[in-house]
Design a protein around this motif. Structure first.
Motif, PDB file in Angstrom:
ATOM      1  N   UNK A   1       0.292 -10.840 -17.230  1.00  0.00           N
ATOM      2  CA  UNK A   1      -0.505 -10.114 -16.252  1.00  0.00           C
ATOM      3  C   UNK A   1       0.316  -9.943 -14.978  1.00  0.00           C
ATOM      4  N   UNK A   2       0.488  -8.700 -14.567  1.00  0.00           N
ATOM      5  CA  UNK A   2       1.236  -8.375 -13.358  1.00  0.00           C
ATOM      6  C   UNK A   2       0.243  -8.155 -12.219  1.00  0.00           C
ATOM      7  N   UNK A   3       0.475  -8.783 -11.075  1.00  0.00           N
ATOM      8  CA  UNK A   3      -0.395  -8.613  -9.919  1.00  0.00           C
ATOM      9  C   UNK A   3       0.431  -8.179  -8.715  1.00  0.00           C
ATOM     10  N   UNK A   4      -0.236  -7.468  -7.803  1.00  0.00           N
ATOM     11  CA  UNK A   4       0.412  -7.000  -6.569  1.00  0.00           C
ATOM     12  C   UNK A   4      -0.450  -7.437  -5.387  1.00  0.00           C
TER      13      UNK A   4
ATOM     14  N   UNK B   1      -1.210  -5.247  -2.147  1.00  0.00           N
ATOM     15  CA  UNK B   1      -1.712  -3.892  -2.392  1.00  0.00           C
ATOM     16  C   UNK B   1      -2.445  -3.294  -1.200  1.00  0.00           C
ATOM     17  N   UNK B   2      -3.110  -4.122  -0.397  1.00  0.00           N
ATOM     18  CA  UNK B   2      -3.860  -3.623   0.753  1.00  0.00           C
ATOM     19  C   UNK B   2      -3.054  -3.683   2.060  1.00  0.00           C
ATOM     20  N   UNK B   3      -1.815  -4.122   1.991  1.00  0.00           N
ATOM     21  CA  UNK B   3      -1.013  -4.329   3.202  1.00  0.00           C
ATOM     22  C   UNK B   3      -0.158  -3.107   3.518  1.00  0.00           C
ATOM     23  N   UNK B   4      -0.079  -2.766   4.804  1.00  0.00           N
ATOM     24  CA  UNK B   4       0.730  -1.639   5.249  1.00  0.00           C
ATOM     25  C   UNK B   4       2.188  -2.077   5.396  1.00  0.00           C
ATOM     26  N   UNK B   5       3.091  -1.175   5.043  1.00  0.00           N
ATOM     27  CA  UNK B   5       4.509  -1.504   5.135  1.00  0.00           C
ATOM     28  C   UNK B   5       4.916  -1.819   6.565  1.00  0.00           C
TER      29      UNK B   5
ATOM     30  N   UNK C   1       0.812  -1.218   0.000  1.00  0.00           N
ATOM     31  CA  UNK C   1       0.000   0.000   0.000  1.00  0.00           C
ATOM     32  C   UNK C   1       0.842   1.263   0.000  1.00  0.00           C
ATOM     33  N   UNK C   2       1.913   1.285   0.796  1.00  0.00           N
ATOM     34  CA  UNK C   2       2.741   2.486   0.890  1.00  0.00           C
ATOM     35  C   UNK C   2       3.475   2.753  -0.419  1.00  0.00           C
ATOM     36  N   UNK C   3       3.901   1.690  -1.121  1.00  0.00           N
ATOM     37  CA  UNK C   3       4.520   1.862  -2.437  1.00  0.00           C
ATOM     38  C   UNK C   3       3.540   2.504  -3.412  1.00  0.00           C
ATOM     39  N   UNK C   4       2.276   2.070  -3.343  1.00  0.00           N
ATOM     40  CA  UNK C   4       1.253   2.598  -4.241  1.00  0.00           C
ATOM     41  C   UNK C   4       1.037   4.089  -3.982  1.00  0.00           C
TER      42      UNK C   4
ATOM     43  N   UNK D   1       4.054  10.781  -9.117  1.00  0.00           N
ATOM     44  CA  UNK D   1       3.467  11.176 -10.400  1.00  0.00           C
ATOM     45  C   UNK D   1       2.823  12.554 -10.313  1.00  0.00           C
ATOM     46  N   UNK D   2       2.223  12.894  -9.171  1.00  0.00           N
ATOM     47  CA  UNK D   2       1.619  14.216  -9.018  1.00  0.00           C
ATOM     48  C   UNK D   2       2.685  15.298  -8.912  1.00  0.00           C
ATOM     49  N   UNK D   3       3.699  15.061  -8.063  1.00  0.00           N
ATOM     50  CA  UNK D   3       4.713  16.088  -7.811  1.00  0.00           C
ATOM     51  C   UNK D   3       5.640  16.308  -9.000  1.00  0.00           C
ATOM     52  N   UNK D   4       6.008  15.212  -9.683  1.00  0.00           N
ATOM     53  CA  UNK D   4       7.053  15.312 -10.705  1.00  0.00           C
ATOM     54  C   UNK D   4       6.587  14.950 -12.116  1.00  0.00           C
ATOM     55  N   UNK D   5       5.400  14.360 -12.238  1.00  0.00           N
ATOM     56  CA  UNK D   5       4.917  13.977 -13.560  1.00  0.00           C
ATOM     57  C   UNK D   5       3.653  14.682 -13.995  1.00  0.00           C
ATOM     58  N   UNK D   6       3.009  15.401 -13.059  1.00  0.00           N
ATOM     59  CA  UNK D   6       1.792  16.108 -13.414  1.00  0.00           C
ATOM     60  C   UNK D   6       0.642  15.184 -13.777  1.00  0.00           C
ATOM     61  N   UNK D   7       0.595  13.999 -13.142  1.00  0.00           N
ATOM     62  CA  UNK D   7      -0.468  13.035 -13.448  1.00  0.00           C
ATOM     63  C   UNK D   7      -1.048  12.467 -12.161  1.00  0.00           C
ATOM     64  N   UNK D   8      -2.364  12.209 -12.189  1.00  0.00           N
ATOM     65  CA  UNK D   8      -2.991  11.425 -11.132  1.00  0.00           C
ATOM     66  C   UNK D   8      -2.900   9.963 -11.548  1.00  0.00           C
ATOM     67  N   UNK D   9      -1.769   9.370 -11.259  1.00  0.00           N
ATOM     68  CA  UNK D   9      -1.487   8.016 -11.718  1.00  0.00           C
ATOM     69  C   UNK D   9      -0.770   7.272 -10.611  1.00  0.00           C
ATOM     70  N   UNK D  10      -1.240   6.083 -10.314  1.00  0.00           N
ATOM     71  CA  UNK D  10      -0.620   5.320  -9.249  1.00  0.00           C
ATOM     72  C   UNK D  10      -0.012   4.029  -9.733  1.00  0.00           C
ATOM     73  N   UNK D  11      -0.084   3.018  -8.894  1.00  0.00           N
ATOM     74  CA  UNK D  11       0.460   1.696  -9.186  1.00  0.00           C
ATOM     75  C   UNK D  11      -0.667   0.696  -8.947  1.00  0.00           C
ATOM     76  N   UNK D  12      -1.327   0.228 -10.009  1.00  0.00           N
ATOM     77  CA  UNK D  12      -2.526  -0.601  -9.836  1.00  0.00           C
ATOM     78  C   UNK D  12      -2.217  -1.992  -9.309  1.00  0.00           C
TER      79      UNK D  12
END
Length: 308
Positions: free
Chosen positions: A178-181, A184-188, A146-149, A156-167
């Motif tokens: 197919x790449x899976x994570x 995704x719901x786990x805290x670091x 989750x923290x990586x996402x 992406x917002x600060x340096x790429x100007x996009x609302x884009x994450x890591x799905x």
């Protein structure tokens, strides 16, 4: 008594991680009947945890799937090549060690003092895709949590100007995998505590981790500071990535502002920029943690990966 309490806390932590992984798998249909999952094992806390939780779920999941652990030995100086083979052999896990000298390529191409992440990740990604084909994998599992996402979202917002994450689930760059994570719901911080308790033989990345002032590290420090100063903020931020309101953003490709006319249907509450009236007393994402503290089970079973 102390050992019993430690074991109790470890079991509770494992159940939380297992529940989060199972829920992510179900929500995004990450794993289907007959899948062969290539678990990318770096030797870090995240990938060790991912492998253990997937092996645990494999025993009770309603679908049959197989696992193969793959490590990419990039020939970094001092890399302890014996650790992962010995660890995986002790578990009886099918595995493959892929040896590719990407370290020399990165050092040759990237000027001294510049960050190596971009080239290194491209080289690594291509090798992993090739390996997935060689081992017959239908899914490539990466250990991002989750923290990586959230870090990727802010980068992406600060340096790429996009609302884009890591799905949590996405097609590979070459369109063949197919790449899976699953984390995704786990805290670091949960993963870190679990890895310490398990005593995994952690292998540090001397190429990436030794680079000062990486933007991802800066953003990561910012998020960790928020987590300490404003408990629950990261849970709320992550929940926001699952509650997108296109009519209240500025992307004309996602919402047809051009043809919006007076008298049209009011969409998503109309001109309400901030949902002040609906802000909960407890931040979103804290409910599961409170349930754990009260020793209540969540509304879904811990031992089932429900794949739709």
């Amino acid at each position: 008594m102390a050992d019993q309490k430690q074991q109790y806390n470890l079991n509770k932590l494992q159940k939380r991680l297992r529940r989060n992984v199972g829920q992510a798998i179900a929500d995004f249909n990450m794993i289907e009947e007959g899948d062969r999952i290539m678990v990318c094992l770096s030797g870090g806390k995240d990938s060790y945890t991912m492998l253990e939780i997937l092996r645990n779920l494999q025993q009770s999941a309603p679908v049959n799937f197989s696992l193969i652990a793959v490590n990419l030995d990039q020939k970094q100086p001092g890399f302890p090549g014996h650790i992962l083979p010995e660890y995986l052999a002790s578990l009886g896990v099918e595995y493959r060690i892929v040896e590719e000298d990407t370290y020399s390529i990165v050092k040759d191409k990237i000027p001294e003092g510049k960050t190596t992440c971009s080239l290194c990740s491209r080289l690594r990604r291509g090798i992993l895709y090739r390996t997935a084909t060689e081992v017959g994998a239908t899914r490539i599992a990466l250990g991002h949590h989750r923290d990586d996402i959230l870090q990727t979202l802010f980068l992406n917002m600060f340096f790429g100007g996009k609302l884009k994450g890591m799905p949590p689930k996405l097609m590979s760059d070459d369109g063949k995998h197919m790449v899976i994570r699953p984390l995704a719901y786990c805290r670091e911080k949960d993963i870190e505590r679990f890895a310490i308790a398990r005593g995994y033989p952690i292998i540090p990345c001397n190429l990436c981790g030794s680079q000062p002032n990486l933007q991802r590290q800066v953003v990561g420090d910012m998020l960790r500071d928020w987590d300490k100063r404003y408990p629950g903020r990261l849970e709320t931020l992550f929940r926001a990535t699952q509650n997108i309101v296109p009519s209240h953003l500025n992307d004309g490709q996602l919402f047809d502002f051009v043809h919006l006319q007076t008298g049209s249907e009011v969409i998503d509450g109309g001109d309400l920029a901030f949902d002040r009236e609906t802000i909960p007393a407890v931040p979103a994402g804290w409910l599961d943690e409170l349930a754990d503290e009260q020793q209540k089970l969540p509304p879904y079973r811990l031992d089932v990966v429900e794949v739709k």
